[in-house]
Design a protein around this motif. Structure first.
Motif, PDB file in Angstrom:
ATOM      1  N   ILE A 160     -77.151 -20.934 -51.606  1.00 25.54           N
ATOM      2  CA  ILE A 160     -77.846 -20.173 -50.567  1.00 25.54           C
ATOM      3  C   ILE A 160     -78.486 -21.173 -49.607  1.00 25.54           C
ATOM      4  O   ILE A 160     -79.119 -22.140 -50.039  1.00 25.54           O
ATOM      5  N   GLN A 161     -78.282 -20.931 -48.326  1.00 23.83           N
ATOM      6  CA  GLN A 161     -78.810 -21.853 -47.305  1.00 23.83           C
ATOM      7  C   GLN A 161     -79.643 -21.081 -46.283  1.00 23.83           C
ATOM      8  O   GLN A 161     -79.234 -20.031 -45.794  1.00 23.83           O
ATOM      9  N   ILE A 162     -80.828 -21.632 -45.974  1.00 27.15           N
ATOM     10  CA  ILE A 162     -81.771 -21.010 -45.045  1.00 27.15           C
ATOM     11  C   ILE A 162     -81.945 -21.904 -43.822  1.00 27.15           C
ATOM     12  O   ILE A 162     -82.058 -23.130 -43.943  1.00 27.15           O
ATOM     13  N   HIS A 163     -81.975 -21.270 -42.635  1.00 24.75           N
ATOM     14  CA  HIS A 163     -82.306 -21.968 -41.382  1.00 24.75           C
ATOM     15  C   HIS A 163     -83.458 -21.212 -40.733  1.00 24.75           C
ATOM     16  O   HIS A 163     -83.371 -19.996 -40.509  1.00 24.75           O
ATOM     17  N   THR A 164     -84.543 -21.924 -40.423  1.00 28.37           N
ATOM     18  CA  THR A 164     -85.705 -21.242 -39.848  1.00 28.37           C
ATOM     19  C   THR A 164     -86.612 -22.215 -39.090  1.00 28.37           C
ATOM     20  O   THR A 164     -86.605 -23.424 -39.362  1.00 28.37           O
ATOM     21  N   LYS A 165     -87.381 -21.660 -38.165  1.00 23.68           N
ATOM     22  CA  LYS A 165     -88.404 -22.430 -37.461  1.00 23.68           C
ATOM     23  C   LYS A 165     -89.769 -22.278 -38.129  1.00 23.68           C
ATOM     24  O   LYS A 165     -90.746 -22.867 -37.663  1.00 23.68           O
ATOM     25  N   LYS A 166     -89.836 -21.506 -39.186  1.00 23.53           N
ATOM     26  CA  LYS A 166     -91.091 -21.338 -39.905  1.00 23.53           C
ATOM     27  C   LYS A 166     -91.505 -22.667 -40.554  1.00 23.53           C
ATOM     28  O   LYS A 166     -90.659 -23.497 -40.916  1.00 23.53           O
ATOM     29  N   LEU A 217     -89.226 -12.396 -45.861  1.00 26.86           N
ATOM     30  CA  LEU A 217     -89.730 -13.693 -45.425  1.00 26.86           C
ATOM     31  C   LEU A 217     -89.413 -13.971 -43.957  1.00 26.86           C
ATOM     32  O   LEU A 217     -89.989 -14.880 -43.353  1.00 26.86           O
ATOM     33  N   GLY A 218     -88.493 -13.227 -43.377  1.00 32.36           N
ATOM     34  CA  GLY A 218     -88.243 -13.300 -41.941  1.00 32.36           C
ATOM     35  C   GLY A 218     -87.528 -14.543 -41.454  1.00 32.36           C
ATOM     36  O   GLY A 218     -87.736 -14.965 -40.307  1.00 32.36           O
ATOM     37  N   TYR A 219     -86.667 -15.112 -42.277  1.00 30.16           N
ATOM     38  CA  TYR A 219     -85.913 -16.297 -41.842  1.00 30.16           C
ATOM     39  C   TYR A 219     -84.841 -15.891 -40.827  1.00 30.16           C
ATOM     40  O   TYR A 219     -84.232 -14.828 -40.932  1.00 30.16           O
ATOM     41  N   GLU A 220     -84.607 -16.798 -39.873  1.00 31.99           N
ATOM     42  CA  GLU A 220     -83.671 -16.481 -38.808  1.00 31.99           C
ATOM     43  C   GLU A 220     -82.228 -16.370 -39.292  1.00 31.99           C
ATOM     44  O   GLU A 220     -81.476 -15.490 -38.873  1.00 31.99           O
TER      45      GLU A 220
END
Length: 216
Positions: free
Chosen positions: A161-167, A188-191
């Motif tokens: 699983i891979q997450i990309h976010t500005k958080k 969690l609102g990840y982009e």
């Protein structure tokens, strides 16, 4: 070292690792447990990784299945409104007991390379996506399957699983939990969130392809 030379060395080392894995298995050994887990590398295999640099090398898993296996499905998903939407799927004939899967990627959304090696099967495939989303300035967190997981036919096994976010903070869940609880990532609102799964099946490739067509 040029990028082309670096890639050639990496692919050559990968082929050695995959071949070593298959030749080291006793194919006619009685299968007492079907499972998949992060690849257990020998000292020789680890030396190959050290030679090319682990940061340039793919994620590799070992698996064992019984004689009922007919095919292998590898899917890539993107999280959309709290649900997983398939963006790439590959079905292949597979009837061996032992093998390895190697996944090479940077940003899963932009594409990846899949290599599968076993006693009688050897091949690789890749996909590239012309994604318009702007990932600039985003942090990335990638979690991998590390524990041994029991293989059940017709059940997807989340590998990555891979997450990309500005958080500022990223909570990366264990793949085998996070994939089946996608609402956790939605909250969690990840982009962007991506997942890679594999599934061993007693169905023929034609049957799997028809099944996924109906789901589209």
């Amino acid at each position: 070292m040029s990028k082309i030379t670096k890639l050639s060395i990496c692919l050559f080392a990968l082929s050695i690792l995959m071949l070593t894995a298959c030749s080291s298995k006793v194919i006619d050994k009685k299968i007492e447990e079907m499972y998949i887990q992060k690849a257990e590398l020998s000292m020789e295999e680890q030396a190959i990784l050290d030679l090319v640099g682990q940061k340039d090398f793919p994620y590799i898993v070992d698996f064992v299945v019984d004689d009922n296996v007919k095919s292998l499905q590898i899917n890539t998903y993107e999280l959309e409104n709290g649900d997983w939407e398939i963006i790439s799927g590959e079905s292949r004939v597979f009837e061996d007991n032992y093998g390895r899967i190697a996944l090479t990627f940077d940003n899963i959304g932009k594409g990846m390379r899949i290599a599968v090696q076993s006693e009688h099967e050897r091949g690789s495939n890749s996909y590239r996506a012309d994604i318009k989303f702007d990932f600039k300035g985003m942090g990335t967190a990638t979690s991998f399957l590390t524990d041994k997981i029991i293989v059940e036919y017709e059940k997807e096994i989340p590998l990555v699983i891979q997450i990309h976010t500005k958080k500022n903070q990223i909570s990366s869940l264990n793949p085998e939990y996070g994939f089946y609880e996608p609402e956790e990532y939605k909250a969690l609102g990840y982009e962007k969130v991506y997942a890679i799964t594999c599934m061993f099946s007693q169905k023929l490739v034609s049957e799997l392809d028809e099944l996924y067509k109906k789901q589209d």
